[in-house]
Write a protein that holds these residues in place. Structure first.
Motif, PDB file in Angstrom:
ATOM      1  N   TYR A  14       0.801  -1.230   0.000  1.00 60.12           N
ATOM      2  CA  TYR A  14       0.000   0.000   0.000  1.00 60.12           C
ATOM      3  C   TYR A  14       0.826   1.267   0.000  1.00 60.12           C
ATOM      4  O   TYR A  14       0.349   2.327  -0.422  1.00 60.12           O
ATOM      5  N   ASP A  15       2.080   1.210   0.481  1.00 52.30           N
ATOM      6  CA  ASP A  15       2.875   2.435   0.633  1.00 52.30           C
ATOM      7  C   ASP A  15       4.259   2.340   0.020  1.00 52.30           C
ATOM      8  O   ASP A  15       5.103   3.192   0.290  1.00 52.30           O
ATOM      9  N   GLY A  16       4.511   1.345  -0.795  1.00 51.99           N
ATOM     10  CA  GLY A  16       5.819   1.189  -1.420  1.00 51.99           C
ATOM     11  C   GLY A  16       6.843   0.472  -0.564  1.00 51.99           C
ATOM     12  O   GLY A  16       8.010   0.365  -0.949  1.00 51.99           O
ATOM     13  N   SER A  17       6.418  -0.033   0.598  1.00 53.56           N
ATOM     14  CA  SER A  17       7.318  -0.786   1.467  1.00 53.56           C
ATOM     15  C   SER A  17       7.535  -2.192   0.922  1.00 53.56           C
ATOM     16  O   SER A  17       6.658  -2.768   0.275  1.00 53.56           O
ATOM     17  N   THR A  18       8.696  -2.762   1.219  1.00 54.64           N
ATOM     18  CA  THR A  18       8.830  -4.211   1.138  1.00 54.64           C
ATOM     19  C   THR A  18       8.329  -4.777   2.465  1.00 54.64           C
ATOM     20  O   THR A  18       8.608  -4.227   3.536  1.00 54.64           O
ATOM     21  N   ILE A  19       7.579  -5.873   2.393  1.00 56.26           N
ATOM     22  CA  ILE A  19       6.970  -6.462   3.587  1.00 56.26           C
ATOM     23  C   ILE A  19       7.259  -7.957   3.604  1.00 56.26           C
ATOM     24  O   ILE A  19       6.929  -8.671   2.655  1.00 56.26           O
ATOM     25  N   VAL A  20       7.871  -8.417   4.675  1.00 53.80           N
ATOM     26  CA  VAL A  20       8.137  -9.836   4.914  1.00 53.80           C
ATOM     27  C   VAL A  20       7.438 -10.203   6.220  1.00 53.80           C
ATOM     28  O   VAL A  20       7.656  -9.547   7.246  1.00 53.80           O
ATOM     29  N   ALA A  21       6.606 -11.232   6.205  1.00 53.05           N
ATOM     30  CA  ALA A  21       5.850 -11.589   7.411  1.00 53.05           C
ATOM     31  C   ALA A  21       5.792 -13.099   7.556  1.00 53.05           C
ATOM     32  O   ALA A  21       5.601 -13.819   6.582  1.00 53.05           O
ATOM     33  N   ARG A  22       5.921 -13.548   8.806  1.00 54.22           N
ATOM     34  CA  ARG A  22       5.865 -14.996   9.060  1.00 54.22           C
ATOM     35  C   ARG A  22       5.379 -15.267  10.470  1.00 54.22           C
ATOM     36  O   ARG A  22       5.820 -14.635  11.428  1.00 54.22           O
ATOM     37  N   ASN A  23       4.448 -16.230  10.568  1.00 55.73           N
ATOM     38  CA  ASN A  23       4.108 -16.807  11.864  1.00 55.73           C
ATOM     39  C   ASN A  23       5.179 -17.818  12.247  1.00 55.73           C
ATOM     40  O   ASN A  23       5.498 -18.702  11.446  1.00 55.73           O
ATOM     41  N   GLU A  24       5.697 -17.722  13.453  1.00 58.51           N
ATOM     42  CA  GLU A  24       6.476 -18.821  14.013  1.00 58.51           C
ATOM     43  C   GLU A  24       5.533 -19.641  14.885  1.00 58.51           C
ATOM     44  O   GLU A  24       4.965 -19.127  15.840  1.00 58.51           O
ATOM     45  N   ASP A  25       5.363 -20.886  14.537  1.00 57.16           N
ATOM     46  CA  ASP A  25       4.461 -21.770  15.271  1.00 57.16           C
ATOM     47  C   ASP A  25       5.265 -22.861  15.963  1.00 57.16           C
ATOM     48  O   ASP A  25       6.209 -23.399  15.390  1.00 57.16           O
ATOM     49  N   SER A  26       4.883 -23.187  17.178  1.00 57.14           N
ATOM     50  CA  SER A  26       5.499 -24.311  17.874  1.00 57.14           C
ATOM     51  C   SER A  26       5.017 -25.622  17.264  1.00 57.14           C
ATOM     52  O   SER A  26       3.981 -25.683  16.607  1.00 57.14           O
ATOM     53  N   SER A  27       5.788 -26.678  17.486  1.00 58.72           N
ATOM     54  CA  SER A  27       5.366 -27.999  17.040  1.00 58.72           C
ATOM     55  C   SER A  27       4.122 -28.426  17.802  1.00 58.72           C
ATOM     56  O   SER A  27       3.802 -27.883  18.868  1.00 58.72           O
ATOM     57  N   ASN A  28       3.411 -29.404  17.263  1.00 59.13           N
ATOM     58  CA  ASN A  28       2.172 -29.864  17.874  1.00 59.13           C
ATOM     59  C   ASN A  28       2.397 -30.292  19.325  1.00 59.13           C
ATOM     60  O   ASN A  28       3.310 -31.057  19.628  1.00 59.13           O
ATOM     61  N   GLY A  29       1.562 -29.775  20.218  1.00 60.35           N
ATOM     62  CA  GLY A  29       1.684 -30.118  21.627  1.00 60.35           C
ATOM     63  C   GLY A  29       2.678 -29.280  22.399  1.00 60.35           C
ATOM     64  O   GLY A  29       2.895 -29.524  23.590  1.00 60.35           O
ATOM     65  N   GLU A  30       3.286 -28.282  21.738  1.00 56.50           N
ATOM     66  CA  GLU A  30       4.269 -27.428  22.401  1.00 56.50           C
ATOM     67  C   GLU A  30       3.845 -25.961  22.283  1.00 56.50           C
ATOM     68  O   GLU A  30       3.148 -25.568  21.355  1.00 56.50           O
ATOM     69  N   PHE A  31       4.304 -25.146  23.235  1.00 60.10           N
ATOM     70  CA  PHE A  31       4.062 -23.710  23.220  1.00 60.10           C
ATOM     71  C   PHE A  31       5.368 -23.030  23.622  1.00 60.10           C
ATOM     72  O   PHE A  31       5.891 -23.289  24.706  1.00 60.10           O
ATOM     73  N   CYS A  32       5.880 -22.169  22.745  1.00 56.60           N
ATOM     74  CA  CYS A  32       7.237 -21.633  22.923  1.00 56.60           C
ATOM     75  C   CYS A  32       7.193 -20.147  23.256  1.00 56.60           C
ATOM     76  O   CYS A  32       6.909 -19.321  22.381  1.00 56.60           O
ATOM     77  N   PRO A  33       7.459 -19.749  24.490  1.00 60.52           N
ATOM     78  CA  PRO A  33       7.479 -18.327  24.846  1.00 60.52           C
ATOM     79  C   PRO A  33       8.563 -17.568  24.083  1.00 60.52           C
ATOM     80  O   PRO A  33       9.687 -18.053  23.934  1.00 60.52           O
ATOM     81  N   LYS A  34       8.231 -16.360  23.627  1.00 50.08           N
ATOM     82  CA  LYS A  34       9.142 -15.566  22.802  1.00 50.08           C
ATOM     83  C   LYS A  34       9.402 -14.188  23.413  1.00 50.08           C
ATOM     84  O   LYS A  34       8.601 -13.671  24.176  1.00 50.08           O
ATOM     85  N   ARG A  35      10.557 -13.613  23.016  1.00 52.11           N
ATOM     86  CA  ARG A  35      10.961 -12.277  23.462  1.00 52.11           C
ATOM     87  C   ARG A  35      11.318 -11.439  22.241  1.00 52.11           C
ATOM     88  O   ARG A  35      11.699 -11.977  21.196  1.00 52.11           O
ATOM     89  N   PHE A  36      11.226 -10.107  22.375  1.00 52.88           N
ATOM     90  CA  PHE A  36      11.691  -9.189  21.334  1.00 52.88           C
ATOM     91  C   PHE A  36      12.864  -8.410  21.897  1.00 52.88           C
ATOM     92  O   PHE A  36      12.723  -7.716  22.912  1.00 52.88           O
ATOM     93  N   VAL A  37      14.043  -8.522  21.250  1.00 53.94           N
ATOM     94  CA  VAL A  37      15.265  -7.958  21.819  1.00 53.94           C
ATOM     95  C   VAL A  37      16.048  -7.187  20.764  1.00 53.94           C
ATOM     96  O   VAL A  37      15.864  -7.362  19.560  1.00 53.94           O
ATOM     97  N   ALA A  38      16.940  -6.327  21.240  1.00 49.16           N
ATOM     98  CA  ALA A  38      17.943  -5.664  20.402  1.00 49.16           C
ATOM     99  C   ALA A  38      19.305  -6.220  20.793  1.00 49.16           C
ATOM    100  O   ALA A  38      19.691  -6.153  21.964  1.00 49.16           O
TER     101      ALA A  38
END
Length: 485
Positions: A14-38
């Motif tokens: 919509y604005d001339g940006s390049t956009i890359v997007a992805r869901n990270e999903d845990s394997s079946n039966g697992e739930f993986c807590p995530k952090r956002f860091v620099a």
């Protein structure tokens, strides 16, 4: 297998940006807590050690600062997944993909052998850490990862995206040491479930001008030696990697192709009869003919990206929350917005603001059917505690666990909670995007703006948690009132 990816070229956004997007999903039966860091720039000579493959690699040169989304629990390594470096190069890794017996016989995967003490190759755990701090462009990122694959090999089949302000490249591993990569057309989008996706590849370009195609150094000879090209007739140097290197299993029709079908159905609603009763036809959810890339019918927004990466087949007989269809059809196909979404990273490079504030890393945690996507500046040296301080302990004090709690509660009372969730998703994303716009216009401090966004996220998310907890509590089976009798 986890993950779903969409890539949007700059002339399709919509604005001339390049956009890359992805869901990270845990394997079946697992739930993986995530952090956002620099992350600080890694020093030359640092030795990287992989937890899963027991591989040690000395980092060859000083790196750059970068953002990442690592695991909170490091028992299986970092898994940094997605981010930008200070040169505004983005990387998303990885989309687990599929292959076939002929390819894996010709170039076996490089697995860790504990008995022999032989290390394995690199995988999703390692790729962002080993490549993103050093990539000077999207194309350079492809070449750097390709060199690592050729030298060390990999123990799994993966797809990896790289972006900069001008280009998006998609790399797919082929067997243990080989790879191909194709530039995403500027006017198109790409949908990627968990299967090898590229359906047209130009070998002459890959071994010549390299304008749109790149590959491992011996790919042509290796294919010929192992009789891998399945092309019939004269097509010049073009062949279909999906036919040659990919899978053709019945499970793809349940787990993978329906996700590509759902995304393309939304973005190109008039391209054909998407609601065909025959699921294996060209526009059906089990079609093997869905293209790797398409030109959209209109320009694609960030809201569109979030919507397609949250899909659970709304408006079809396959929606597990719906009333259409039958018990046999509802839940037949693997949703995109699934209970075990760990995080969604949308990497947006905006061409109309100064370079230091061009990179936005939009972040969502937990099941995408119930969460909201919020923008954070990537050109920073620190990230807000609400997004970073995820622990393995369940608590409502950070964005990850608050979203997990909301999803589990809202799922159990879906009809009652959906209005609250939809209002939250619209209000939070709109408010945070407005805060970014104000920060851009005023030239505000990026760290301070991220902190203000985090505070708004906390306020609105706690409000939603209160509402869905009430709705779920009212539906507990041991409820009783004297007026019931």
């Amino acid at each position: 297998m986890p993950c779903t990816t969409i890539l949007v070229g700059k002339k399709a956004s919509y604005d001339g940006s390049t956009i890359v997007a992805r869901n990270e999903d845990s394997s079946n039966g697992e739930f993986c807590p995530k952090r956002f860091v620099a992350r600080e720039a890694p020093a030359a000579g640092t030795v990287y050690r992989s937890v899963l493959s027991h591989l040690e690699i000395e980092l060859p040169e000083p790196g750059m600062r970068y953002t990442a989304l690592p695991n909170a629990d490091l028992k299986e390594g970092l898994w940094e997944e997605a981010g930008f470096n200070e040169r505004n190069v983005g990387m998303s890794a990885t989309e687990t993909i599929t292959s076939n017996e002929r390819v894996l016989a010709a170039d076996p995967l490089v697995r860790y052998d504990a008995e022999a003490g032989t290390p394995g190759g690199i995988g999703e755990e390692d790729m962002v850490t080993l490549v993103l701090p050093y990539a000077t462009s999207a194309r350079d990122g492809v070449m750097r990862l390709g060199a690592l694959l050729e030298r060390y090999g990999t123990y799994e089949m993966n797809g990896v995206a790289f972006s900069d302000a001008d280009e998006i490249w998609w790399l797919e591993t082929v067997g243990g040491h080989h790879w191909i990569a194709r530039r995403v057309p500027d006017d198109s989008y790409v949908t990627m479930p968990n299967q090898l996706g590229i359906d047209d590849f130009d070998l002459d370009d890959a071994f010549g001008a390299q304008e749109e195609s790149l590959c491992s150094a011996d790919l042509r000879e290796w294919m010929a030696t192992n009789h891998l090209d399945l092309t019939i007739g004269m097509r010049g140097a073009h062949f279909n990697p999906r036919d040659t290197f990919g899978s053709h299993s019945d499970s793809d029709h349940v787990y993978n192709t329906p996700r590509a079908w759902a995304m393309q159905r939304f973005l190109n609603p008039h391209a054909g009869n998407w609601n065909t009763a025959a699921p294996a036809e060209d526009f059906g959810p089990e079609s093997d003919c869905l293209p790797w890339c398409r030109e959209p019918e209109r320009k694609i927004t960030i809201e569109d990206v979030k919507y397609v990466l949250s899909l659970h087949y709304q408006g079809t007989p396959y929606d597990p929350y719906g009333s259409a269809g039958t018990e046999a059809t509802r839940g037949r196909y693997r949703p995109i917005g699934i209970n075990r979404n760990s995080q969604l990273a949308v990497l947006q490079l905006r061409p109309y603001v100064p370079a230091e504030r061009a990179a936005l890393q939009w972040v969502a945690y937990g099941s995408n059917a119930f969460n909201a996507l919020v923008p954070l500046y990537a050109g920073v040296t620190e990230t807000p505690a609400y997004f970073e301080d995820t622990t393995t302990r369940v608590t409502s004090e950070n964005f990850y666990w608050a979203n997990r709690l909301v999803g589990a509660l809202a799922d159990a009372a879906y009809g009652a909670c959906l209005p609250h969730v939809e209002r939250y998703q619209e209000a939070l994303t709109a408010r945070c995007a407005a805060m970014v716009r104000a920060c851009d216009e005023q030239g505000g401090d990026l760290v301070a703006c991220n902190a203000a966004i985090a505070n708004e996220c906390r306020r609105q998310t706690e409000g939603l948690l209160d509402k869905v907890l009430y709705e779920a509590s009212m539906r507990m089976r041991n409820g009783f009132s004297r007026s019931d009798n």
